[in-house]
Motif scaffolding. Structure first.
Motif, PDB file in Angstrom:
ATOM      1  N   PHE A  30      46.840  52.279  41.966  1.00 22.48           N
ATOM      2  CA  PHE A  30      47.801  51.313  41.435  1.00 22.48           C
ATOM      3  C   PHE A  30      47.491  49.901  41.942  1.00 22.48           C
ATOM      4  O   PHE A  30      47.511  48.937  41.176  1.00 22.48           O
ATOM      5  CB  PHE A  30      49.229  51.712  41.817  1.00 22.48           C
ATOM      6  N   GLY A  31      47.176  49.790  43.239  1.00 25.98           N
ATOM      7  CA  GLY A  31      46.872  48.476  43.804  1.00 25.98           C
ATOM      8  C   GLY A  31      45.691  47.820  43.106  1.00 25.98           C
ATOM      9  O   GLY A  31      45.733  46.637  42.765  1.00 25.98           O
ATOM     10  N   LEU A  32      44.649  48.619  42.868  1.00 22.56           N
ATOM     11  CA  LEU A  32      43.448  48.074  42.235  1.00 22.56           C
ATOM     12  C   LEU A  32      43.743  47.653  40.790  1.00 22.56           C
ATOM     13  O   LEU A  32      43.367  46.555  40.360  1.00 22.56           O
ATOM     14  CB  LEU A  32      42.328  49.112  42.265  1.00 22.56           C
ATOM     15  N   VAL A  33      44.411  48.524  40.059  1.00 20.14           N
ATOM     16  CA  VAL A  33      44.720  48.213  38.658  1.00 20.14           C
ATOM     17  C   VAL A  33      45.594  46.961  38.589  1.00 20.14           C
ATOM     18  O   VAL A  33      45.375  46.070  37.777  1.00 20.14           O
ATOM     19  CB  VAL A  33      45.417  49.417  37.981  1.00 20.14           C
ATOM     20  N   LEU A 117      45.242  46.879  57.373  1.00 20.84           N
ATOM     21  CA  LEU A 117      44.054  46.536  58.162  1.00 20.84           C
ATOM     22  C   LEU A 117      42.843  46.349  57.259  1.00 20.84           C
ATOM     23  O   LEU A 117      42.083  45.404  57.384  1.00 20.84           O
ATOM     24  CB  LEU A 117      43.800  47.659  59.162  1.00 20.84           C
ATOM     25  N   GLU A 118      42.703  47.291  56.327  1.00 15.46           N
ATOM     26  CA  GLU A 118      41.569  47.240  55.413  1.00 15.46           C
ATOM     27  C   GLU A 118      41.581  45.924  54.641  1.00 15.46           C
ATOM     28  O   GLU A 118      40.565  45.254  54.477  1.00 15.46           O
ATOM     29  CB  GLU A 118      41.652  48.419  54.445  1.00 15.46           C
ATOM     30  N   ARG A 119      42.771  45.548  54.171  1.00 13.64           N
ATOM     31  CA  ARG A 119      42.906  44.325  53.384  1.00 13.64           C
ATOM     32  C   ARG A 119      42.486  43.114  54.212  1.00 13.64           C
ATOM     33  O   ARG A 119      41.744  42.248  53.762  1.00 13.64           O
ATOM     34  CB  ARG A 119      44.372  44.186  52.962  1.00 13.64           C
ATOM     35  N   GLU A 120      42.963  43.086  55.440  1.00 11.17           N
ATOM     36  CA  GLU A 120      42.674  41.968  56.328  1.00 11.17           C
ATOM     37  C   GLU A 120      41.170  41.897  56.603  1.00 11.17           C
ATOM     38  O   GLU A 120      40.553  40.834  56.575  1.00 11.17           O
ATOM     39  CB  GLU A 120      43.466  42.167  57.629  1.00 11.17           C
ATOM     40  N   TRP A 121      40.606  43.069  56.851  1.00  9.98           N
ATOM     41  CA  TRP A 121      39.196  43.133  57.201  1.00  9.98           C
ATOM     42  C   TRP A 121      38.324  42.659  56.028  1.00  9.98           C
ATOM     43  O   TRP A 121      37.404  41.868  56.216  1.00  9.98           O
ATOM     44  CB  TRP A 121      38.847  44.583  57.554  1.00  9.98           C
ATOM     45  N   TYR A 142      37.589  41.446  40.743  1.00 11.22           N
ATOM     46  CA  TYR A 142      39.057  41.351  40.741  1.00 11.22           C
ATOM     47  C   TYR A 142      39.610  40.724  39.461  1.00 11.22           C
ATOM     48  O   TYR A 142      40.783  40.910  39.142  1.00 11.22           O
ATOM     49  CB  TYR A 142      39.537  40.547  41.944  1.00 11.22           C
ATOM     50  N   ASP A 143      38.791  39.954  38.747  1.00 11.66           N
ATOM     51  CA  ASP A 143      39.314  39.315  37.538  1.00 11.66           C
ATOM     52  C   ASP A 143      38.714  39.887  36.263  1.00 11.66           C
ATOM     53  O   ASP A 143      39.102  39.496  35.169  1.00 11.66           O
ATOM     54  CB  ASP A 143      39.072  37.798  37.601  1.00 11.66           C
ATOM     55  N   GLY A 144      37.744  40.791  36.400  1.00 15.82           N
ATOM     56  CA  GLY A 144      37.241  41.500  35.235  1.00 15.82           C
ATOM     57  C   GLY A 144      36.343  40.694  34.328  1.00 15.82           C
ATOM     58  O   GLY A 144      36.197  41.032  33.154  1.00 15.82           O
ATOM     59  N   TYR A 145      35.733  39.630  34.841  1.00 12.97           N
ATOM     60  CA  TYR A 145      34.804  38.871  33.997  1.00 12.97           C
ATOM     61  C   TYR A 145      33.423  39.523  34.009  1.00 12.97           C
ATOM     62  O   TYR A 145      32.995  40.074  35.030  1.00 12.97           O
ATOM     63  CB  TYR A 145      34.680  37.426  34.487  1.00 12.97           C
ATOM     64  N   THR A 146      32.714  39.445  32.872  1.00 10.29           N
ATOM     65  CA  THR A 146      31.345  39.932  32.847  1.00 10.29           C
ATOM     66  C   THR A 146      30.464  38.915  33.584  1.00 10.29           C
ATOM     67  O   THR A 146      30.877  37.777  33.809  1.00 10.29           O
ATOM     68  CB  THR A 146      30.820  40.052  31.408  1.00 10.29           C
ATOM     69  N   TYR A 147      29.260  39.342  33.958  1.00 11.09           N
ATOM     70  CA  TYR A 147      28.428  38.404  34.717  1.00 11.09           C
ATOM     71  C   TYR A 147      28.020  37.208  33.860  1.00 11.09           C
ATOM     72  O   TYR A 147      27.788  36.129  34.371  1.00 11.09           O
ATOM     73  CB  TYR A 147      27.237  39.117  35.367  1.00 11.09           C
ATOM     74  N   ARG A 148      27.985  37.400  32.525  1.00  7.73           N
ATOM     75  CA  ARG A 148      27.721  36.244  31.652  1.00  7.73           C
ATOM     76  C   ARG A 148      28.872  35.242  31.718  1.00  7.73           C
ATOM     77  O   ARG A 148      28.662  34.029  31.779  1.00  7.73           O
ATOM     78  CB  ARG A 148      27.542  36.696  30.210  1.00  7.73           C
ATOM     79  N   GLU A 149      30.102  35.785  31.694  1.00  2.00           N
ATOM     80  CA  GLU A 149      31.269  34.901  31.784  1.00  2.00           C
ATOM     81  C   GLU A 149      31.331  34.215  33.150  1.00  2.00           C
ATOM     82  O   GLU A 149      31.677  33.033  33.245  1.00  2.00           O
ATOM     83  CB  GLU A 149      32.557  35.706  31.549  1.00  2.00           C
ATOM     84  N   VAL A 150      30.981  34.961  34.189  1.00  2.00           N
ATOM     85  CA  VAL A 150      30.959  34.368  35.527  1.00  2.00           C
ATOM     86  C   VAL A 150      29.964  33.221  35.554  1.00  2.00           C
ATOM     87  O   VAL A 150      30.250  32.139  36.085  1.00  2.00           O
ATOM     88  CB  VAL A 150      30.599  35.429  36.594  1.00  2.00           C
ATOM     89  N   ALA A 151      28.788  33.439  34.946  1.00  2.00           N
ATOM     90  CA  ALA A 151      27.764  32.396  34.920  1.00  2.00           C
ATOM     91  C   ALA A 151      28.282  31.149  34.212  1.00  2.00           C
ATOM     92  O   ALA A 151      28.079  30.023  34.675  1.00  2.00           O
ATOM     93  CB  ALA A 151      26.503  32.922  34.228  1.00  2.00           C
ATOM     94  N   GLU A 152      28.993  31.355  33.098  1.00  2.00           N
ATOM     95  CA  GLU A 152      29.551  30.215  32.376  1.00  2.00           C
ATOM     96  C   GLU A 152      30.576  29.470  33.231  1.00  2.00           C
ATOM     97  O   GLU A 152      30.561  28.242  33.314  1.00  2.00           O
ATOM     98  CB  GLU A 152      30.243  30.691  31.091  1.00  2.00           C
TER      99      GLU A 152
ATOM    100  N   ARG B  51      39.751  49.515  47.825  1.00  2.00           N
ATOM    101  CA  ARG B  51      40.728  50.094  48.749  1.00  2.00           C
ATOM    102  C   ARG B  51      41.576  49.029  49.418  1.00  2.00           C
ATOM    103  O   ARG B  51      42.715  49.277  49.798  1.00  2.00           O
ATOM    104  CB  ARG B  51      39.995  50.918  49.810  1.00  2.00           C
ATOM    105  N   SER B  52      41.001  47.845  49.563  1.00  2.00           N
ATOM    106  CA  SER B  52      41.751  46.801  50.262  1.00  2.00           C
ATOM    107  C   SER B  52      42.916  46.291  49.430  1.00  2.00           C
ATOM    108  O   SER B  52      43.725  45.515  49.907  1.00  2.00           O
ATOM    109  CB  SER B  52      40.816  45.647  50.631  1.00  2.00           C
ATOM    110  N   THR B  53      43.014  46.715  48.175  1.00  2.86           N
ATOM    111  CA  THR B  53      44.113  46.248  47.331  1.00  2.86           C
ATOM    112  C   THR B  53      45.243  47.269  47.249  1.00  2.86           C
ATOM    113  O   THR B  53      46.206  47.069  46.513  1.00  2.86           O
ATOM    114  CB  THR B  53      43.625  45.985  45.888  1.00  2.86           C
ATOM    115  N   ALA B  54      45.123  48.389  47.998  1.00  6.78           N
ATOM    116  CA  ALA B  54      46.111  49.473  47.881  1.00  6.78           C
ATOM    117  C   ALA B  54      47.538  48.961  48.016  1.00  6.78           C
ATOM    118  O   ALA B  54      47.844  48.147  48.888  1.00  6.78           O
ATOM    119  CB  ALA B  54      45.827  50.545  48.936  1.00  6.78           C
ATOM    120  N   THR B  55      48.381  49.414  47.112  1.00  4.95           N
ATOM    121  CA  THR B  55      49.791  49.030  47.075  1.00  4.95           C
ATOM    122  C   THR B  55      50.579  50.274  46.677  1.00  4.95           C
ATOM    123  O   THR B  55      50.144  50.982  45.771  1.00  4.95           O
ATOM    124  CB  THR B  55      50.023  47.966  45.980  1.00  4.95           C
TER     125      THR B  55
END
Lengths: 180, 250
Positions: A30-33, A117-121, A142-152, B51-55
């Protein structure tokens, strides 16, 4: 029990094992999504699809390719990215982002609650990357851009972005090192 | 191409390829062990990012997912070579489910096994065989009788004819030969949220009749156990068969 063993039981139709697996992986999924999709309602929708897919396709997990959690999060990330890209293509995201400008940002709220801790690390390690490495990695992951979009967005040649991504992940690995 | 494709490992691990490019790279991965290894390593890094985004997930999500699971069918395992197990030295074959078009083929198998006459059968044995034949006939005659079988690459497998309305299944093993020593093959009913229940011991290739199956039965498993059988499975199943295709589990 660990996710790997549970997933094997789930593949055999064990609903109790699935409940236990849910307890282990629903937070990371859930956190990742939510980090990628951002919109709360859509995040729940995608997380639900992913978790249900775990039940349906547990038998597809191949332990030779890595850990169960890694497989599960790979599936979750791909679904989240697919959702963000189709929303972006439909122009919805821009409109939602405009609306959200008037609301407290989700990330601030969640970070207060979840100063794990993991988040902080990971945050510290991301800070050690060069700005271009960090942006290349986070815009994609984290934002779901393709590498082409990142390049732009970063106004970089494609080859440079690919290199920044690889070097960024490499440096991240060195920094995270043994911290499990 | 190879060098170009190789440079896509990091964008691939970050899910930063477009659909068509992703498919092309995955095809490339199949033939490039070095790329596959790099992707595996990079994916462990991205998992750290994940994993660092776990919520904590909302409680309502748990309810929705768990209730959906109760009514959602699972996909069978894909055909694949044996999976190395970390805990034990042996491997469990992954089986491909092959639903029969009709009951007839499995019925023929069951009947053939049943009438494999052995020399020097006593009257008792013949009576037992006749009773068993009658029970089997009842399962086969049920309006909702359906058949399925699972076989591994070496042709060993299990065939099942089952009737949900009668709560019975006729289970036949083929190709396994005699178990080593004084060991026996034991049939188990696997149910969600419950211990496996013994359905009996196999006597060679004679069909075993499992009764008292509730409609929630999800799968059958066969294990090798010490002589006389066990209260619960003590070894990994040699074969497992989902009962969904014969109408159970719902």
């Amino acid at each position: 029990m660990e996710a790997d063993e549970l997933l094997e039981l789930v593949a055999g139709g064990d609903q109790k094992a699935f409940e236990e697996l849910y307890g282990l992986v629903s937070g990371p999924v859930f956190g990742l999504v939510r980090r990628v999709v951002r919109d709360p309602a859509q995040s729940e929708e995608v997380a639900q699809e992913v978790l249900l897919e775990l039940w349906r396709s547990a038998a597809r997990f191949d332990p030779r390719r890595g850990s169960a959690l890694s497989w599960i999060l790979t599936v979750a990330h791909r679904r989240a990215v697919d959702r963000v890209r189709s929303a972006r293509a439909a122009g919805e995201r821009e409109r939602r982002e405009a609306r959200r400008a008037h609301q407290p940002a989700f990330d601030q709220v969640s970070e207060e609650v979840e100063a794990g801790l993991e988040r902080e690390w990971v945050r510290r390690c991301l800070d050690r990357l060069t700005a271009l490495q960090r942006q290349s990695v986070t815009l994609a992951y984290y934002d779901g851009y393709t590498y082409r979009e990142v390049a732009e967005r970063l106004r970089l040649p494609l080859g440079t972005v690919k290199t920044r991504m690889r070097d960024g992940l490499g440096r991240l690995r060195d920094c995270l090192g043994g911290a499990a | 191409m190879s060098r170009f494709a190789h440079s896509l490992a990091a964008p691939y691990a970050l899910d930063a390829l477009e659909g068509a490019e992703r498919v092309r790279f995955e095809r490339h991965l199949e033939g490039c062990a070095r790329c596959a290894a790099e992707v595996r390593a990079l994916s462990e890094d991205t998992v750290r990012l994940a994993r660092s985004t776990a919520t904590p997930a909302p409680p309502a999500l748990r309810e929705r997912v768990l209730s959906a699971v109760r009514t959602t069918a699972q996909e069978p395992a894909p055909a694949r070579g044996p999976v190395p197990r970390r805990s034990a030295g042996h491997v469990r074959p992954r089986l491909l489910l092959v639903p029969f078009a009709t009951v007839t083929a499995a019925a023929a198998l069951v009947v053939a096994a049943l009438f494999a006459v052995r020399a020097h059968q006593t009257q008792d044995e013949l009576d037992t065989a006749r009773d068993r034949a009658r029970e089997i006939a009842h399962v086969l005659a049920a309006a909702d009788a359906r058949a399925t079988r699972a076989a591994d690459a070496r042709g060993r497998g299990v065939a099942v004819v089952a009737s949900v309305s009668r709560g019975r299944a006729v289970v036949t093993l083929s190709g396994y030969g005699e178990p080593p020593g004084d060991r026996v093959r034991q049939l188990w009913l696997m149910r969600p949220g419950a211990e496996p229940r013994s359905l009996g011991l196999f006597d060679g290739d004679t069909p075993l009749i499992a009764s008292g199956l509730s409609r929630f039965a999800t799968s059958l498993a066969v294990t090798v156990e010490p002589g006389g059988g066990s209260d619960r499975p003590t070894t990994e199943p040699v074969v497992q068969l989902a009962l969904e295709s014969v109408g159970f589990g719902e």
